[in-house]
Design an enzyme around this catalytic site. Structure first.
Site, PDB file in Angstrom:
ATOM      1  N   LYS A  78     -68.622 -39.791  -2.383  1.00  0.00           N
ATOM      2  CA  LYS A  78     -69.126 -39.586  -3.742  1.00  0.00           C
ATOM      3  C   LYS A  78     -69.156 -40.921  -4.477  1.00  0.00           C
ATOM      4  CE  LYS A  78     -68.143 -36.627  -7.796  1.00  0.00           C
ATOM      5  NZ  LYS A  78     -67.234 -35.569  -8.300  1.00  0.00           N
ATOM      6  N   SER A 152     -69.230 -31.482  -9.808  1.00  0.00           N
ATOM      7  CA  SER A 152     -70.031 -32.682  -9.941  1.00  0.00           C
ATOM      8  C   SER A 152     -70.357 -33.336  -8.585  1.00  0.00           C
ATOM      9  CB  SER A 152     -69.294 -33.702 -10.814  1.00  0.00           C
ATOM     10  OG  SER A 152     -68.048 -34.081 -10.240  1.00  0.00           O
ATOM     11  N   SER A 176     -64.801 -29.642  -9.233  1.00  0.00           N
ATOM     12  CA  SER A 176     -65.933 -30.329  -8.616  1.00  0.00           C
ATOM     13  C   SER A 176     -65.850 -30.421  -7.105  1.00  0.00           C
ATOM     14  CB  SER A 176     -66.058 -31.745  -9.201  1.00  0.00           C
ATOM     15  OG  SER A 176     -66.356 -31.686 -10.578  1.00  0.00           O
TER      16      SER A 176
END
Length: 608
Positions: A78, A152, A176
């Protein structure tokens, strides 16, 4: 999506490496071909150049696949985690910086043989559960592009679900690492706070942030966790994992919220899947118990309805003030809203949270695991665009309390819901019980027709726990048992696997032993201030292999307890003091390899 001829789950990939059907370079080439065919650039913010990744793969050539727990395993990161030399954007181009050091959690994975292939898309500054708050485009849900991928950590979850990588790292403050798993039919593990280092992670709510793991199976999530976990002395929020007893899976006590607290927002298919999941748990021998979900629900409302939003402002508030036009309007509204809280409100909220923790402890006396929907429903991208904050809040109903109450959680696919889209169930447990969650998830996940993400490959039946490789015993080596040295085979032949390369704490001295047929390094501990940090490798041996290895160690060497630079203690080579008479001290070289290189010595004469 394109048909994938073989799976990248860890068990399947390891089998291909063992059989010689695959090489790390060949797997990397396959990964890039899959990325090209999947043709969704919004999954990635910074895909790494193929040649850079191939170079990393080539370093594994000639290595024994069994010697590295994540040998040749491709993974994604990420883009709020640092990878040296690659921009970190946190989903905001104006915020981007180029870090000099890779995040420690990624360093641990790479030392174990894993290969990063790129940085993935996310809700900007990790603020959202939807995956749409990004200037890099919305990565499509691999099951239906009209629906959310979840956030997210959207790109990380999609990369795993689409079979582009074996696993991916995300982050999880409010859910997330779990909501995207539910929406993409993958496994999402949110570990205990501090179990994985958050060094090199752009903070969202720094006191609550966790690095999370997306995987195709629960076994894979557990395997990645075993490598990634570790105390980081440079991370003030890192914690040393205590020894805990894992409850037996036989007649596990599973808590279920009272009906009044279960909300599916009119999604009857999701509600039905949750009921089926509970029935499946009963069929597996679990005892279902209704618990008071009130303390958990109230805690969940506090995350965005309380002063923890101000922590987001503390993290990136200066940037918001300097470049407000660079920030997604919904993200700006949420983070800037933290300014309304003062110290008094923060203390009041902390006191209330302490009370809720105490109330939740009473519920944990009745149960080993809490089983809840991961989300109550899924929305289309268009629906969220029309009502971005309220619908996002709905998705956090079952996720927002977990970090505030210092719990760990595992999101597991639970079957198709409306329009054939995935649904998920989340197992929650007290801190440090990740092994329990992964073992429970492992027996729950293979429901009839279950597939790995969106790949079409069936979920494999989990290996019996007794047949799995045990966690083993770690041992630190400083000489000829190092990787590439002549006695390293004594570790690999006994099933040893490299865990990581690191150093001791600065309390040791190293000597080149003399007077024997072959020189040997001797490590001794000192507490008089004359010590230094000595380079070593930590290996892991099965319990039986450890016993055989230790039994064959010749004097003056023996096995004691070594203190590492990160505060961890492991078994390792130490030398008896009588053998130091006349032995030249080589502490200043910082390690055996450096000493050999400086003196032109042959590695073949090393031992120990």
């Amino acid at each position: 999506m394109p048909s994938l001829s073989w799976s990248l789950d860890l068990r399947a990939l390891a089998a291909r490496y063992r059989s010689g059907e695959a090489t790390p370079a060949g797997v990397v080439a396959e990964v890039y071909e899959r990325i090209s065919r999947y043709a969704d650039p919004a999954v990635w913010i910074h895909p790494l150049p193929m040649e850079r990744v191939l170079e990393a793969a080539r370093t594994l050539a000639g290595r024994d696949p069994a010697a590295l727990p994540l040998y040749g395993v491709p993974f994604a990161v990420k883009d709020n985690l640092d990878l040296a030399g690659v921009p970190t954007t946190a989903g905001c181009p104006g915020f981007a910086y180029r870090p000099e050091r890779t995040a420690p959690v990624i360093e641990r994975l790479m030392a174990a043989g894993a290969i990063p292939v790129g940085k993935t898309n996310l809700d900007q500054f990790a603020t959202g559960l939807v995956g749409t708050r990004t200037p890099y485009g919305v990565c499509r849900n691999p099951f239906d592009h009209r629906y959310l991928p979840g956030g997210s950590s959207a790109g990380s979850a999609v990369a795993v679900a689409a079979g582009l990588v074996s696993f991916a790292l995300g982050s999880d403050t409010a859910g997330s690492g779990r909501v995207p798993a539910a929406f993409t039919n993958t496994v999402g593990l949110k570990p205990t706070r501090g179990l994985l280092s958050t060094g090199g992670l752009v903070p969202a709510v720094r006191s609550l942030d966790c690095v999370s793991i997306f995987a195709l199976t629960c076994e894979d999530a557990e395997a990645v966790l075993s490598v990634a976990a570790g105390f980081d002395p440079d991370d003030p929020f890192s914690r040393r994992a205590p020894a805990v007893e894992t409850p037996s899976l036989d007649c596990l006590r599973v808590g279920v919220p009272e009906a009044d607290y279960l909300e599916f927002f009119g999604d009857r298919a999701a509600q039905g899947r949750y009921r089926e999941a509970l029935a499946r748990l009963e069929a597996l021998g679990c005892e279902l118990l209704t618990i008071d979900f009130g303390p958990f629900a109230e805690t969940a409302r506090m995350l965005y309805g309380g002063p923890w939003v101000a922590e987001r402002l503390a993290a990136v508030g200066d940037f918001l003030e300097r470049e407000p036009e660079s920030v997604h309007p919904v993200v700006y509204e949420i983070i800037a809203g933290g300014a309304r809280y003062d110290a008094v409100s923060a203390y009041k909220a902390a006191y209330r949270l302490a009370g809720l923790r105490r109330l939740s402890e009473g519920q944990w006396q009745q149960m080993d695991v809490l089983a809840i929907p991961t989300t109550g429903t899924i929305y289309t991208v268009a629906e969220v665009e029309r009502d971005p904050i309220a619908l996002n809040a709905n998705l956090g109903l079952y996720t927002n309390f977990v970090n505030l109450l210092d719990l760990c959680a595992l999101a597991v696919p639970s079957g198709p819901g409306k329009a054939g889209l995935p649904t998920g169930i989340t197992f929650v447990a007290p801190a440090w019980q990740e092994t329990l969650l992964c073992r429970l998830g492992g027996i729950f996940h293979p429901w009839p027709g279950a597939t790995l993400g969106a790949t079409g490959h069936p979920v494999p039946t989990p290996e019996p726990i007794a047949a799995r490789a045990d966690h083993g015993i770690q041992i630190a080596v400083v000489g000829a048992h190092l990787s590439g040295q002549p006695l390293n085979h004594q570790l690999t032949e006994l099933g040893g696997a490299l865990v990581r390369a690191c150093r001791t704490a600065a309390h040791y001295r190293l000597f080149a032993l003399v007077g024997e047929k072959v020189p040997k390094p001797g490590l001794v501990r000192t507490d008089n201030g004359n010590g230094a940090a000595i380079a070593l490798e930590v290996w892991k041996l099965p319990a039986e292999g450890f016993g055989r290895f230790v039994a064959n160690i010749p004097p003056p060497l023996g096995i004691g307890t070594l203190l590492l630079e990160d505060g961890e203690q492991v078994k390792g080579f130490l030398c008896e003091s009588y053998a130091l008479a006349g032995a030249p001290e080589i502490t200043g070289f910082g390690g055996w390899r450096a000493y050999l290189a400086a003196n032109g010595s042959s590695a073949g004469i090393a031992h120990g």
